[in-house]
Design an enzyme around this catalytic site. Structure first.
Site, PDB file in Angstrom:
ATOM      1  N   LYS A 255       0.842  -1.214   0.000  1.00  0.00           N
ATOM      2  CA  LYS A 255       0.000   0.000   0.000  1.00  0.00           C
ATOM      3  C   LYS A 255       0.871   1.256   0.000  1.00  0.00           C
ATOM      4  O   LYS A 255       0.566   2.219  -0.700  1.00  0.00           O
ATOM      5  CB  LYS A 255      -0.934  -0.003   1.209  1.00  0.00           C
ATOM      6  CG  LYS A 255      -2.032  -1.037   1.046  1.00  0.00           C
ATOM      7  CD  LYS A 255      -3.172  -0.820   2.002  1.00  0.00           C
ATOM      8  CE  LYS A 255      -4.231  -1.889   1.788  1.00  0.00           C
ATOM      9  NZ  LYS A 255      -4.524  -2.676   2.977  1.00  0.00           N
TER      10      LYS A 255
ATOM     11  N   LYS B  43      -6.169 -11.624  -5.784  1.00  0.00           N
ATOM     12  CA  LYS B  43      -7.159 -11.881  -4.744  1.00  0.00           C
ATOM     13  C   LYS B  43      -8.422 -11.055  -5.007  1.00  0.00           C
ATOM     14  O   LYS B  43      -8.321  -9.911  -5.440  1.00  0.00           O
ATOM     15  CB  LYS B  43      -6.504 -11.428  -3.423  1.00  0.00           C
ATOM     16  CG  LYS B  43      -7.307 -11.626  -2.195  1.00  0.00           C
ATOM     17  CD  LYS B  43      -6.621 -10.979  -1.004  1.00  0.00           C
ATOM     18  CE  LYS B  43      -6.935  -9.493  -0.918  1.00  0.00           C
ATOM     19  NZ  LYS B  43      -6.616  -8.865   0.363  1.00  0.00           N
TER      20      LYS B  43
ATOM     21  N   LYS C  36     -12.223  -5.462  -3.111  1.00  0.00           N
ATOM     22  CA  LYS C  36     -13.010  -4.313  -3.558  1.00  0.00           C
ATOM     23  C   LYS C  36     -12.131  -3.300  -4.289  1.00  0.00           C
ATOM     24  O   LYS C  36     -12.514  -2.736  -5.310  1.00  0.00           O
ATOM     25  CB  LYS C  36     -13.668  -3.666  -2.335  1.00  0.00           C
ATOM     26  CG  LYS C  36     -14.635  -2.602  -2.701  1.00  0.00           C
ATOM     27  CD  LYS C  36     -15.918  -2.706  -1.933  1.00  0.00           C
ATOM     28  CE  LYS C  36     -16.863  -1.652  -2.460  1.00  0.00           C
ATOM     29  NZ  LYS C  36     -18.147  -1.656  -1.897  1.00  0.00           N
TER      30      LYS C  36
HETATM   31  P1  TYM Z   1     -10.841  -7.206   5.362  1.00  0.00           P
HETATM   32  O1  TYM Z   1     -11.924  -6.268   5.738  1.00  0.00           O
HETATM   33  O2  TYM Z   1      -9.986  -6.865   4.188  1.00  0.00           O
HETATM   34  O3  TYM Z   1     -11.448  -8.655   5.085  1.00  0.00           O
HETATM   35  C1  TYM Z   1     -12.329  -9.297   6.000  1.00  0.00           C
HETATM   36  C2  TYM Z   1     -12.055 -10.790   5.985  1.00  0.00           C
HETATM   37  O4  TYM Z   1     -12.249 -11.328   4.667  1.00  0.00           O
HETATM   38  C3  TYM Z   1     -11.098 -12.063   4.282  1.00  0.00           C
HETATM   39  N1  TYM Z   1     -10.918 -11.914   2.829  1.00  0.00           N
HETATM   40  C4  TYM Z   1     -10.737 -12.934   1.982  1.00  0.00           C
HETATM   41  N2  TYM Z   1     -10.681 -14.259   2.181  1.00  0.00           N
HETATM   42  C5  TYM Z   1     -10.502 -15.053   1.091  1.00  0.00           C
HETATM   43  N3  TYM Z   1     -10.368 -14.564  -0.174  1.00  0.00           N
HETATM   44  C6  TYM Z   1     -10.419 -13.223  -0.417  1.00  0.00           C
HETATM   45  N4  TYM Z   1     -10.313 -12.774  -1.664  1.00  0.00           N
HETATM   46  C7  TYM Z   1     -10.609 -12.349   0.690  1.00  0.00           C
HETATM   47  N5  TYM Z   1     -10.705 -10.999   0.818  1.00  0.00           N
HETATM   48  C8  TYM Z   1     -10.891 -10.747   2.131  1.00  0.00           C
HETATM   49  C9  TYM Z   1      -9.939 -11.429   5.061  1.00  0.00           C
HETATM   50  O5  TYM Z   1      -8.846 -12.313   5.181  1.00  0.00           O
HETATM   51  C10 TYM Z   1     -10.601 -11.126   6.390  1.00  0.00           C
HETATM   52  O6  TYM Z   1     -10.595 -12.253   7.231  1.00  0.00           O
HETATM   53  N6  TYM Z   1      -7.213  -6.215   8.676  1.00  0.00           N
HETATM   54  C11 TYM Z   1      -8.488  -6.898   8.478  1.00  0.00           C
HETATM   55  C12 TYM Z   1      -9.573  -6.463   9.449  1.00  0.00           C
HETATM   56  C13 TYM Z   1      -9.227  -6.587  10.917  1.00  0.00           C
HETATM   57  C14 TYM Z   1      -9.121  -7.803  11.641  1.00  0.00           C
HETATM   58  C15 TYM Z   1      -8.843  -7.400  12.983  1.00  0.00           C
HETATM   59  C16 TYM Z   1      -9.218  -9.143  11.306  1.00  0.00           C
HETATM   60  C17 TYM Z   1      -9.013  -5.564  11.767  1.00  0.00           C
HETATM   61  N7  TYM Z   1      -8.791  -6.049  13.012  1.00  0.00           N
HETATM   62  C18 TYM Z   1      -8.654  -8.358  13.986  1.00  0.00           C
HETATM   63  C19 TYM Z   1      -9.045 -10.091  12.314  1.00  0.00           C
HETATM   64  C20 TYM Z   1      -8.759  -9.687  13.625  1.00  0.00           C
HETATM   65  C21 TYM Z   1      -8.995  -6.600   7.086  1.00  0.00           C
HETATM   66  O7  TYM Z   1      -8.682  -5.590   6.510  1.00  0.00           O
HETATM   67  O8  TYM Z   1      -9.908  -7.509   6.631  1.00  0.00           O
END
Ligand code: TYM
Length: 328
Positions: A111, A194, A197
């Site tokens: 990023k 992957k 969005k």
């Molecule tokens: P985020 O909002 O990007 O995604 C939420 C969850 O969806 C999963 N995910 C995917 N899994 C499989 N294939 C994909 N293409 C895909 N895109 C997204 C992500 O792995 C995630 O589990 N940093 C985190 C949010 C967060 C968090 C936390 C997670 C903040 N604090 C504490 C766990 C524990 C994030 O940006 O997820």
């Protein structure tokens, strides 16, 4: 009983990657474990946003999660900024997190490389993530594969705090482990990266069947398969066969495999079968989401009640941490 924590950014509507990588698992786990799920709006203010849009996206994410099957009777679901202890613990963790650990995070490097000016929040993002999890002393974190490196850092932070402020024979913070699903990395419709969005390659969980078909129809398949009569290889079909494995029953997956290899079905035939099985799972979710969207007060009440429940644990953790550190 283990305590589970996970979070999701308020990107509005869930996409199939979030759903298969994380949220479908949350729904399954909520009745087996004490489960806490969080819409992480503090994480989402790192990029550009408008206040109205953030408010809308946060509520829409609440609707999507409830419609997907999270049940406030079985889990705690809330919005991060309603529990100020998250940022309080983050500050404390900032003081025991080596800068080098943050600088080597792949998500940060990717990023930061795309930005003219890098904000400190982007670098410190995984410290807030560690605070999210450890505030609830959670030891299990159901996530997709892209979050695994952030969880390694959460373990480093837990160890660092324990070694300075907890007795050697009684560590306070657990070292949280990821809980992955077989669908830990769903590829976007372009078949390259992957599903995400920001890459505009998603299928939204709540999209209408017509919109979903308009995306599935042209999605990439085995590139070696040019004509319907060419035998295909499902293992080289990064989107459609993976989605079949996620949505279609095992006997259908076996049929898809055989009919692709034997050139009995063309890719469109195969996509039609997938479309049918996706709709079987997603139609009830869409219907529930529509009903919830008409009752925004109900959604807000559920999220507020979740924040109250979460705060009970959060306050206890912060009180203990401050006591141990001479801050209280
Ligand atoms: P985020 O909002 O990007 O995604 C939420 C969850 O969806 C999963 N995910 C995917 N899994 C499989 N294939 C994909 N293409 C895909 N895109 C997204 C992500 O792995 C995630 O589990 N940093 C985190 C949010 C967060 C968090 C936390 C997670 C903040 N604090 C504490 C766990 C524990 C994030 O940006 O997820």
């Amino acid at each position: 009983m283990s305590r589970i924590f996970s979070g999701i950014q308020p990107s509005g509507e869930l996409h199939i990657g979030n759903y298969l990588g994380a949220v479908r698992n949350w729904v399954a786990l909520q009745s087996q474990f004490e489960s806490i799920f969080c819409i992480v709006d503090y994480h989402a203010i790192i990029g550009s946003f408008t206040p109205e849009d953030l408010r809308r996206r946060t509520r829409e994410m609440g609707i999507s999660l409830l419609a997907a099957g999270l049940d406030p009777a079985h889990c705690t679901l809330f919005v991060q900024s309603r529990v100020p202890e998250h940022t309080e613990l983050q500050w404390i963790f900032n003081t025991i997190t080596p800068l080098g650990e943050l600088e080597r995070q792949v998500a940060y490097k990717e990023k930061a490389a795309r930005q003219e000016q890098v904000m400190a929040g982007l670098l410190n993002y995984p410290v807030l993530q560690a605070a999210d999890i450890l505030l609830y002393l959670a030891d299990t974190v159901p996530v997709g594969e892209d979050q695994v490196q952030h969880l390694e850092l959460s373990r480093v932070i837990a160890r660092n705090w324990n070694s300075r402020f907890a007795p050697a024979d009684a560590p306070y913070f657990p070292e949280p482990k990821p809980k992955l699903t077989p669908t830990r990395r769903i590829v976007g419709l372009d078949g390259n990266a992957k599903m995400s969005k920001s890459l505009n390659n998603t299928i939204g969980l709540l999209e209408s069947p017509d919109d979903m078909w308009a995306k599935l129809r042209p999605a990439v398949t085995d590139p070696a398969r040019v004509k319907k009569t060419d035998p295909g290889n499902p293992d080289k079909c990064p989107v459609i066969f993976e989605l079949h494995k996620a949505f279609s029953p095992p006997d259908v997956v076996a049929e898809v495999d055989a009919n692709c290899r034997g050139a009995k079905w063309g890719c469109i035939d195969c996509k039609k079968v997938l479309f049918e099985h996706m709709n079987a799972e997603l139609t009830p979710i869409r219907t529930r989401a529509q009903a919830l969207a008409e009752q925004p007060a109900l959604v807000d009440d559920a999220l507020n009640a979740g924040a109250e429940k979460a705060r009970v644990i959060a306050r206890q953790t912060i009180a203990h941490v401050k006591e141990q550190m001479g801050l209280a």
